[in-house]
Motif scaffolding. Structure first.
Motif, PDB file in Angstrom:
ATOM      1  N   ASP A  24      43.418  -0.835   6.259  1.00  0.00           N
ATOM      2  CA  ASP A  24      43.141   0.274   5.354  1.00  0.00           C
ATOM      3  C   ASP A  24      42.416  -0.259   4.123  1.00  0.00           C
ATOM      4  N   LYS A  31      36.158  -2.156   6.429  1.00  0.00           N
ATOM      5  CA  LYS A  31      37.242  -2.047   7.405  1.00  0.00           C
ATOM      6  C   LYS A  31      36.736  -2.094   8.840  1.00  0.00           C
ATOM      7  N   SER A  67      45.673  10.681   8.550  1.00  0.00           N
ATOM      8  CA  SER A  67      46.726   9.702   8.302  1.00  0.00           C
ATOM      9  C   SER A  67      48.041  10.155   8.929  1.00  0.00           C
ATOM     10  N   GLU A 111      41.988   1.286  12.258  1.00  0.00           N
ATOM     11  CA  GLU A 111      41.281   1.071  10.986  1.00  0.00           C
ATOM     12  C   GLU A 111      40.770   2.370  10.424  1.00  0.00           C
ATOM     13  N   CYS A 113      40.463   4.740   6.308  1.00  0.00           N
ATOM     14  CA  CYS A 113      41.136   5.229   5.107  1.00  0.00           C
ATOM     15  C   CYS A 113      42.339   6.062   5.539  1.00  0.00           C
ATOM     16  N   ALA A 115      45.057   4.680   7.120  1.00  0.00           N
ATOM     17  CA  ALA A 115      45.775   4.049   8.229  1.00  0.00           C
ATOM     18  C   ALA A 115      47.130   3.512   7.797  1.00  0.00           C
ATOM     19  N   SER A 117      50.152   4.022   5.640  1.00  0.00           N
ATOM     20  CA  SER A 117      50.915   4.981   4.835  1.00  0.00           C
ATOM     21  C   SER A 117      52.400   4.642   4.895  1.00  0.00           C
ATOM     22  N   TRP A 129      45.218  -4.656   3.783  1.00  0.00           N
ATOM     23  CA  TRP A 129      44.506  -3.863   2.775  1.00  0.00           C
ATOM     24  C   TRP A 129      43.219  -4.612   2.454  1.00  0.00           C
ATOM     25  N   PRO A 169      49.537   2.249  -0.392  1.00  0.00           N
ATOM     26  CA  PRO A 169      49.204   1.341   0.713  1.00  0.00           C
ATOM     27  C   PRO A 169      49.063  -0.124   0.304  1.00  0.00           C
TER      28      PRO A 169
END
Length: 187
Positions: A24, A31, A67, A111, A113, A115, A117, A129, A169
């Motif tokens: 993420d 990513k 997500s 992968e 934004c 992913a 959480s 990250w 995250p």
């Protein structure tokens, strides 16, 4: 050491037969490039499955929904029963597309934004990250999508900021990497 090398070292150190790796970070951080490099260099014969959140977000306003889908439809069932799924999004038609089945018989890399959480982190063996300089990220993201992302950048960035605020995250990550290219040395 490059981000791909650090991620590969972390994968090699895992004590999991078919690990789940989440990557993420903000848009344009690298990513997809990291995931592609990791898969190419994967240290075992079992080729990893790859899920890109770009393929399942339900439109430009769908970061939170994507997500959520990863955590509830893919990762939790995969850990509980050995099979998970995700539903694609038909960007051209603006509607849901086909379901895709994922088996726990091979490693998995997810992968995108959103992913990593609070709901997805417990199901992963490695949580990565990836950050990058804001100017570099924006330039990469807008160039990659050849104008399709331009009108949506601010809305997407606001969604991502809210995701980071509520899901934390970075605090969930096992490995934090910088995808900003190193400055070129000039002789």
């Amino acid at each position: 050491m490059r981000p791909e090398q650090k991620a590969l070292e972390a994968v090699r150190a895992l004590d999991a037969r078919n690990p789940i790796v989440l990557i993420d970070g903000p848009s344009g951080a690298g990513k997809s490039t990291l995931a592609d490099g990791l898969i190419r260099a994967w240290p075992t014969d079992a080729a990893p499955q790859l899920v890109r959140l770009d393929d399942l977000y339900p439109g430009w306003g769908g970061l939170a929904a994507g997500s959520h889908q990863v955590a509830t439809e893919l990762l939790a069932p995969l850990r509980e029963s050995g099979a998970g799924r995700w539903r694609g999004w038909n960007w051209a038609a603006g509607r849901p597309a086909d379901w895709h089945e994922i088996s726990a018989t091979r490693p998995l890399v997810v992968e995108g934004c959103g992913a990593l959480s609070l709901a997805s982190a417990p199901h992963a063996d490695l949580r990565i990250w990836l950050s990058a300089d804001d100017a570099v990220r924006k330039r990469r993201a807008l160039a990659r999508d050849r104008g399709a992302f331009d009108a949506h950048w601010e809305m997407w960035d606001a969604q991502f900021t809210e995701f980071v605020r509520t899901q934390h995250p970075l605090a969930l990550a096992d490995l934090v990497l910088d995808g900003t290219p190193a400055p070129s040395s000039v002789s």
